[in-house]
Design a protein around this motif. Structure first.
Motif, mmCIF file in Angstrom:
data_model
loop_
_atom_site.group_PDB
_atom_site.id
_atom_site.type_symbol
_atom_site.label_atom_id
_atom_site.label_comp_id
_atom_site.label_asym_id
_atom_site.label_seq_id
_atom_site.Cartn_x
_atom_site.Cartn_y
_atom_site.Cartn_z
ATOM 1 N N GLY A 44 0.803 -1.213 0.000
ATOM 2 C CA GLY A 44 0.000 0.000 0.000
ATOM 3 C C GLY A 44 0.836 1.264 0.000
ATOM 4 N N VAL A 45 1.942 1.246 0.735
ATOM 5 C CA VAL A 45 2.806 2.424 0.789
ATOM 6 C C VAL A 45 3.402 2.707 -0.588
ATOM 7 N N ASN A 46 3.789 1.650 -1.318
ATOM 8 C CA ASN A 46 4.321 1.835 -2.666
ATOM 9 C C ASN A 46 3.227 2.246 -3.641
ATOM 10 N N GLY A 47 2.017 1.783 -3.428
ATOM 11 C CA GLY A 47 0.908 2.201 -4.264
ATOM 12 C C GLY A 47 0.549 3.659 -4.063
ATOM 13 N N ILE A 48 0.845 4.180 -2.887
ATOM 14 C CA ILE A 48 0.550 5.581 -2.581
ATOM 15 C C ILE A 48 1.702 6.488 -2.997
ATOM 16 N N PHE A 49 2.899 6.172 -2.505
ATOM 17 C CA PHE A 49 4.038 7.066 -2.678
ATOM 18 C C PHE A 49 4.986 6.663 -3.802
ATOM 19 N N GLY A 50 4.790 5.492 -4.395
ATOM 20 C CA GLY A 50 5.684 5.025 -5.438
ATOM 21 C C GLY A 50 6.900 4.333 -4.847
ATOM 22 N N SER A 51 7.790 3.908 -5.735
ATOM 23 C CA SER A 51 9.028 3.257 -5.300
ATOM 24 C C SER A 51 10.137 3.670 -6.251
ATOM 25 N N ALA A 52 11.262 2.974 -6.192
ATOM 26 C CA ALA A 52 12.385 3.298 -7.068
ATOM 27 C C ALA A 52 12.061 2.969 -8.525
ATOM 28 N N ASP A 53 11.149 2.026 -8.761
ATOM 29 C CA ASP A 53 10.834 1.603 -10.125
ATOM 30 C C ASP A 53 9.736 2.429 -10.784
ATOM 31 N N ALA A 63 -6.240 9.848 -2.540
ATOM 32 C CA ALA A 63 -7.105 9.167 -1.566
ATOM 33 C C ALA A 63 -6.471 9.209 -0.181
ATOM 34 N N TRP A 64 -5.167 8.991 -0.112
ATOM 35 C CA TRP A 64 -4.459 9.026 1.176
ATOM 36 C C TRP A 64 -4.537 10.419 1.793
ATOM 37 N N ILE A 65 -4.311 11.448 0.993
ATOM 38 C CA ILE A 65 -4.384 12.826 1.498
ATOM 39 C C ILE A 65 -5.802 13.143 1.959
ATOM 40 N N PHE A 66 -6.805 12.756 1.179
ATOM 41 C CA PHE A 66 -8.188 13.048 1.533
ATOM 42 C C PHE A 66 -8.610 12.337 2.815
ATOM 43 N N VAL A 67 -8.197 11.090 2.975
ATOM 44 C CA VAL A 67 -8.538 10.360 4.201
ATOM 45 C C VAL A 67 -7.847 11.002 5.398
ATOM 46 N N LEU A 68 -6.594 11.393 5.236
ATOM 47 C CA LEU A 68 -5.862 12.022 6.338
ATOM 48 C C LEU A 68 -6.492 13.346 6.747
ATOM 49 N N LEU A 97 -19.313 18.752 6.366
ATOM 50 C CA LEU A 97 -19.605 18.549 4.952
ATOM 51 C C LEU A 97 -18.324 18.354 4.144
ATOM 52 N N VAL A 98 -17.265 19.094 4.472
ATOM 53 C CA VAL A 98 -15.973 18.915 3.802
ATOM 54 C C VAL A 98 -15.439 17.505 4.067
ATOM 55 N N ALA A 99 -15.543 17.049 5.309
ATOM 56 C CA ALA A 99 -15.085 15.701 5.645
ATOM 57 C C ALA A 99 -15.875 14.641 4.878
ATOM 58 N N VAL A 100 -17.173 14.841 4.746
ATOM 59 C CA VAL A 100 -18.009 13.891 4.001
ATOM 60 C C VAL A 100 -17.559 13.827 2.543
ATOM 61 N N LEU A 101 -17.393 14.986 1.927
ATOM 62 C CA LEU A 101 -16.980 15.016 0.519
ATOM 63 C C LEU A 101 -15.607 14.393 0.324
ATOM 64 N N LEU A 102 -14.692 14.666 1.233
ATOM 65 C CA LEU A 102 -13.352 14.092 1.126
ATOM 66 C C LEU A 102 -13.370 12.572 1.298
ATOM 67 N N LEU A 103 -14.156 12.069 2.240
ATOM 68 C CA LEU A 103 -14.214 10.630 2.465
ATOM 69 C C LEU A 103 -14.832 9.882 1.289
ATOM 70 N N VAL A 104 -15.910 10.411 0.742
ATOM 71 C CA VAL A 104 -16.549 9.753 -0.391
ATOM 72 C C VAL A 104 -15.637 9.807 -1.616
ATOM 73 N N THR A 105 -14.998 10.944 -1.844
ATOM 74 C CA THR A 105 -14.066 11.063 -2.968
ATOM 75 C C THR A 105 -12.870 10.140 -2.785
ATOM 76 N N ALA A 106 -12.374 10.023 -1.565
ATOM 77 C CA ALA A 106 -11.252 9.116 -1.302
ATOM 78 C C ALA A 106 -11.642 7.674 -1.576
ATOM 79 N N GLY A 107 -12.846 7.284 -1.201
ATOM 80 C CA GLY A 107 -13.311 5.932 -1.487
ATOM 81 C C GLY A 107 -13.391 5.659 -2.980
ATOM 82 N N ILE A 108 -13.869 6.628 -3.731
ATOM 83 C CA ILE A 108 -13.937 6.469 -5.187
ATOM 84 C C ILE A 108 -12.533 6.393 -5.784
ATOM 85 N N PHE A 109 -11.629 7.245 -5.306
ATOM 86 C CA PHE A 109 -10.253 7.226 -5.814
ATOM 87 C C PHE A 109 -9.540 5.928 -5.465
#
Length: 167
Positions: A44-53, A63-68, A97-109
């Motif tokens: 998951g960490v590589n899927g979020i932040f990438g890796s050397a490859d 999605a990670w930023i929105f959930v945080l 309302l901002v938290a709701v929008l961010l959570l739903v958008t994060a789930g979709i992302f």
């Protein structure tokens, strides 16, 4: 119902925390090779932040930023009234309302992670997982996306009940 609405912020914050943990701890993308049926799991960490490859996938990172951010908003919405902070009532609805929008958008992302990852990894032969092999979304990310959308729905319940009770 009033008791549930009273704790809806804490429940949605808990669900957002579980989503955050699942994003970091479980594989984001599972790739099955066609020939040998070898399964490769992208953490998951590589899927979020990438890796050397490969670099970060836009869907996982957003999605990670929105959930945080939504987690911080929800925790503030739970803690600040307990500390008797004045003036929080004025902006609590907007923040919720901002938290709701961010959570739903994060789930979709989170559900969009597989094609975003395939594009970043540069795989021209992208195919969805199946009998022939290909990419698939990790089980933890599927559960996390569902929990994120559910947390958004639970956080929206007090607003809906206020609206319905006024009519």
């Amino acid at each position: 119902m009033k008791t549930f609405l009273k704790f809806s912020g804490a429940i949605s914050a808990l669900l957002a925390l579980v989503t955050f943990i699942l994003m970091m701890a479980t594989p984001s993308v599972v790739y099955t090779e066609n020939v040998l049926k070898t399964v490769h799991e992208i953490p998951g960490v590589n899927g979020i932040f990438g890796s050397a490859d490969y670099g970060p996938a836009w869907a996982g990172l957003l999605a990670w930023i929105f959930v945080l951010v939504s987690l911080l908003i929800l925790v503030a919405g739970v803690v600040l009234p307990l500390l008797k902070v004045k003036g929080i009532e004025k902006i609590a609805g907007i923040l919720n309302l901002v938290a709701v929008l961010l959570l739903v958008t994060a789930g979709i992302f989170m559900f969009c992670e597989v094609p975003a990852f395939a594009a970043v990894a540069g795989d021209a032969s992208f195919s969805w997982g199946g009998a022939a092999g290909g990419y698939g979304l990790g089980a933890g990310w599927v559960i996390g996306a569902i929990l994120s959308i559910g947390a958004g729905a639970i956080a929206l319940l007090p607003t809906i009940m206020d609206f319905v009770s006024k009519k």
